[in-house]
Design a protein around this motif. Structure first.
Motif, short mmCIF file in Angstrom:
data_model
loop_
_atom_site.label_atom_id
_atom_site.label_comp_id
_atom_site.label_asym_id
_atom_site.label_seq_id
_atom_site.Cartn_x
_atom_site.Cartn_y
_atom_site.Cartn_z
N UNK A 41 -1.32 -20.28 -55.08
CA UNK A 41 -1.35 -20.66 -56.49
C UNK A 41 -0.88 -19.54 -57.41
N UNK A 42 -0.47 -18.43 -56.82
CA UNK A 42 0.01 -17.31 -57.64
C UNK A 42 -1.12 -16.45 -58.19
N UNK A 43 -2.28 -16.46 -57.50
CA UNK A 43 -3.44 -15.72 -57.99
C UNK A 43 -3.74 -14.54 -57.07
N UNK A 44 -3.91 -13.36 -57.69
CA UNK A 44 -4.23 -12.15 -56.92
C UNK A 44 -5.74 -12.02 -56.71
N UNK A 45 -6.07 -11.23 -55.69
CA UNK A 45 -7.47 -10.86 -55.46
C UNK A 45 -7.79 -9.69 -56.40
N UNK A 46 -7.96 -10.02 -57.66
CA UNK A 46 -8.17 -9.00 -58.69
C UNK A 46 -8.85 -9.69 -59.86
N UNK A 47 -9.84 -9.03 -60.43
CA UNK A 47 -10.60 -9.69 -61.50
C UNK A 47 -9.72 -9.94 -62.73
N UNK A 48 -8.62 -9.18 -62.86
CA UNK A 48 -7.74 -9.37 -64.03
C UNK A 48 -6.60 -10.33 -63.78
N UNK A 49 -6.59 -10.97 -62.62
CA UNK A 49 -5.45 -11.84 -62.30
C UNK A 49 -5.46 -13.08 -63.18
N UNK A 50 -4.27 -13.52 -63.55
CA UNK A 50 -4.13 -14.80 -64.22
C UNK A 50 -4.60 -15.91 -63.27
N UNK A 51 -5.11 -16.97 -63.84
CA UNK A 51 -5.45 -18.16 -63.04
C UNK A 51 -6.54 -17.95 -62.02
N UNK A 52 -7.46 -17.00 -62.26
CA UNK A 52 -8.41 -16.66 -61.19
C UNK A 52 -9.33 -17.83 -60.82
N UNK A 53 -9.48 -18.80 -61.72
CA UNK A 53 -10.30 -19.97 -61.38
C UNK A 53 -9.64 -20.82 -60.29
N UNK A 54 -8.34 -20.65 -60.14
CA UNK A 54 -7.61 -21.45 -59.14
C UNK A 54 -7.47 -20.71 -57.82
N UNK A 55 -8.13 -19.57 -57.68
CA UNK A 55 -7.91 -18.75 -56.49
C UNK A 55 -8.32 -19.47 -55.22
N UNK A 56 -7.48 -19.38 -54.22
CA UNK A 56 -7.76 -19.96 -52.90
C UNK A 56 -8.67 -18.98 -52.15
N UNK A 57 -9.95 -19.31 -52.06
CA UNK A 57 -10.91 -18.37 -51.47
C UNK A 57 -10.73 -18.22 -49.96
N UNK A 58 -9.94 -19.10 -49.37
CA UNK A 58 -9.66 -18.96 -47.94
C UNK A 58 -8.60 -17.90 -47.68
N UNK A 59 -7.94 -17.46 -48.74
CA UNK A 59 -6.88 -16.47 -48.55
C UNK A 59 -7.46 -15.08 -48.77
N UNK A 60 -7.20 -14.20 -47.82
CA UNK A 60 -7.80 -12.86 -47.87
C UNK A 60 -7.17 -11.99 -48.97
N UNK A 61 -5.92 -12.22 -49.26
CA UNK A 61 -5.28 -11.52 -50.38
C UNK A 61 -4.86 -10.08 -50.13
N UNK A 62 -5.43 -9.47 -49.10
CA UNK A 62 -5.22 -8.04 -48.80
C UNK A 62 -5.50 -7.85 -47.32
N UNK A 63 -4.74 -6.96 -46.67
CA UNK A 63 -5.03 -6.69 -45.27
C UNK A 63 -4.43 -5.37 -44.84
N UNK A 64 -4.89 -4.90 -43.68
CA UNK A 64 -4.43 -3.63 -43.14
C UNK A 64 -4.01 -3.78 -41.69
N UNK A 65 -3.02 -2.97 -41.29
CA UNK A 65 -2.59 -2.93 -39.90
C UNK A 65 -2.16 -1.50 -39.59
N UNK A 66 -2.65 -0.98 -38.47
CA UNK A 66 -2.33 0.41 -38.10
C UNK A 66 -1.17 0.40 -37.12
N UNK A 67 -0.19 1.26 -37.34
CA UNK A 67 0.99 1.27 -36.45
C UNK A 67 0.60 1.78 -35.06
N UNK A 68 1.12 1.09 -34.05
CA UNK A 68 0.81 1.48 -32.67
C UNK A 68 1.79 2.58 -32.20
#
Ligand SMILES: [Fe+2]
Length: 206
Positions: free
Chosen positions: A91-118
């Motif tokens: 929906x174009x919503x970031x995991x951030x309290x200041x994001x536009x459209x935060x009421x439409x946020x898809x809570x199933x989407x993690x929004x942020x992630x990490x991966x360590x190079x092997x």
């Protein structure tokens, strides 16, 4: 839920990551961090952004598997660095309290992630194809960390997207930089759905 290298192989079969190029490597350009790096890091920070926490419901959007590789100026893999990505949900919503459209946020989407190079410099993410939001062409934000040192901040784009040429940050890159920061999305059939795969190579000179 953590996405392992093994499950990527299960999805993708044989994977061809970009090989060693001939001639001078182009350094991955720095791009602005933007205002929406999460202001609170989520509990689940693994590399599968489509599954958030213990929920078995997947995020909305088209699934994108990012096969990354990190090399230095001599094309040698760099291991043990942490890649972070963050992007909006479908929906174009970031995991951030200041994001536009935060009421439409898809809570199933993690929004942020990490991966360590092997040891081969590879990293992996399972996320969604980024979508546009007002003022920006679709993009994924990425940071690289060597321990606590931020060695790269950039943004990844969709190759050939019609909005790229109007985007103020995309336009700041040279043509060669635009090429290396653009993802070619290749469809891959899984059991009963289509997921997309892309390979991304990051080049840092430090
Ligand atoms: Fe952004």
């Amino acid at each position: 839920m953590l996405t392992s290298r093994r499950s990527f192989f299960a999805i993708c079969g044989a994977i061809v990551l970009p090989g060693v190029s001939l001639g001078e490597l182009i350094r991955t350009p720095w791009q602005g961090e933007g205002p929406f790096y999460p202001d609170r890091i989520p509990e689940d920070t693994d590399n599968d952004l489509v599954k958030n926490g213990q929920s078995t419901i997947e995020a909305g959007g088209k699934i994108l598997n990012i096969m990354g590789s990190l090399v230095n100026r001599d094309s040698k893999p760099i291991k043990g660095m942490t890649a972070e990505i963050w992007q909006t949900d479908m929906n174009g919503v970031y995991l951030h309290t200041g994001s536009f459209g935060s009421k439409m946020r898809d809570v199933q989407f993690q929004g942020f992630g990490r991966s360590i190079t092997d040891r081969n410099g590879h990293f992996y993410f399972r996320t969604i194809i980024p979508v546009e939001y007002p003022g920006r062409t679709p993009h994924i934000h990425l940071k690289l960390w060597n321990e606590r040192e931020n060695v790269l901040t950039t943004q990844l784009y969709i190759q050939g997207h019609s909005m790229n040429k109007e985007d103020f940050l995309f336009k700041r890159m040279t043509l060669a930089e635009q090429n290396i920061n653009s993802m070619e999305l290749l469809p891959a059939k899984t059991n009963d759905s289509i997921e997309y795969i892309t390979s991304v190579r990051l080049v840092v000179f430090s």
